[in-house]
Design an enzyme around this catalytic site. Structure first.
Site, PDB file in Angstrom:
ATOM      1  N   SER A   1      58.193  30.018  28.888  1.00 59.05           N
ATOM      2  CA  SER A   1      57.935  31.421  28.571  1.00 59.05           C
ATOM      3  C   SER A   1      59.256  32.175  28.520  1.00 59.05           C
ATOM      4  CB  SER A   1      57.042  32.050  29.643  1.00 59.05           C
ATOM      5  OG  SER A   1      57.048  33.464  29.571  1.00 59.05           O
TER       6      SER A   1
ATOM      7  N   TYR B   1      54.536  34.295  37.980  1.00 68.90           N
ATOM      8  CA  TYR B   1      54.447  33.634  36.672  1.00 68.90           C
ATOM      9  C   TYR B   1      55.830  33.212  36.185  1.00 68.90           C
ATOM     10  CZ  TYR B   1      53.381  32.913  31.726  1.00 68.90           C
ATOM     11  OH  TYR B   1      53.253  32.383  30.472  1.00 68.90           O
TER      12      TYR B   1
END
Length: 258
Positions: free
Chosen positions: A141, A154
């Protein structure tokens, strides 16, 4: 010769039953791969399998909880048996919103169990089945590369995915296993629509536009665009690429603030 031809190659896609995972599964199967979708939600996986098989592809779904090693090992055995695993896409993951103060230890453990240990379980099991080489793509990500508001757990997990990618690429050069990662920014999936509807009722269009504009290119990514990048990295056309991360982010990492 057909470009990106995966005919006869055996592929495993974790979390392939919806959103980005669905697009990846369709791209690989559409170019000849035999795709096994590993899904906690087996019903969702079966819908994608039906879609692939109806179009003349070859796919099956297998129930799997990537956070549990035994479940992963059983699923991989069902997927390829004693045959060589040619392609592994570690797509399964969960999101979390919060900074370090409002992220509980339980939150952190939950994200870690899926996004880090889940990838570890699949890498450990997968490379052992790539006896004749193979290609691995891990879903990282932009959060692994830049600071994002309220994405403490995250981003931690995706940073781990990025560095695991580098380790696998280095350690398995001699086994001819290529390992790369991709780092998407915001992609328009049903998850995004559900998040907006839940948190901004009555302001869906306004928030969708606001979130779209966080990418310098002015829109969110499309799942198919992610699927096509994964297809390339899994193909022989990318045989000179390993140990790399590919931002697919509409310019988010490099152009924001410039």
């Amino acid at each position: 010769m057909k470009k990106f031809d995966l005919t006869g190659k055996r592929a495993i896609v974790t979390g392939g039953g919806s959103g980005i995972g669905r697009a990846i599964s369709l791209s690989l199967a559409g170019n000849g791969a035999k795709v096994s979708i590993l899904e906690l939600n087996e019903e969702g996986g079966q819908l994608v399998v039906d879609e692939i098989n109806a179009a003349g592809g070859d796919a099956k779904t297998i129930a799997c909880d990537v956070s549990k090693l035994e479940s992963v090992q059983q699923a991989f055995d069902r997927a390829v048996g004693e045959e060589n695993l040619d392609i592994l896409v570690n797509n399964a993951g969960i999101a979390h919103v919060g900074n370090v103060e409002n992220t509980t230890a339980e939150d952190l453990d939950r994200v870690y169990s899926v996004n880090v240990k889940g990838v570890y379980h699949c890498l450990q099991t997968g490379v052992a089945k790539m006896r004749d080489g193979g290609a691995i793509v891990n879903l990282s990500s932009i959060g692994a590369h830049v600071g994002l508001n309220d994405r403490f757990a995250y981003s931690m997990s995706k940073g781990a995915v990025h560095t695991m990618t580098l380790s696998i690429a280095k350690d398995y050069l001699g086994q001819q296993v290529r390992c790369n990662s991709i780092s998407p920014a915001r992609v328009h999936t049903p998850f995004v629509d559900g998040f907006i509807s839940k948190n901004y009722p009555g302001k869906e269009e306004e928030m969708f536009e606001k979130l779209s504009q966080t990418q310098p290119i002015g829109r969110m990514g499309k799942p198919q665009e992610i699927g096509d990048l994964v297809l390339y990295l899994c193909s022989d056309e990318a045989s000179f690429i390993t140990g790399s991360d590919f931002p697919i982010d509409g310019g988010f990492v490099t152009l924001n603030g410039n």
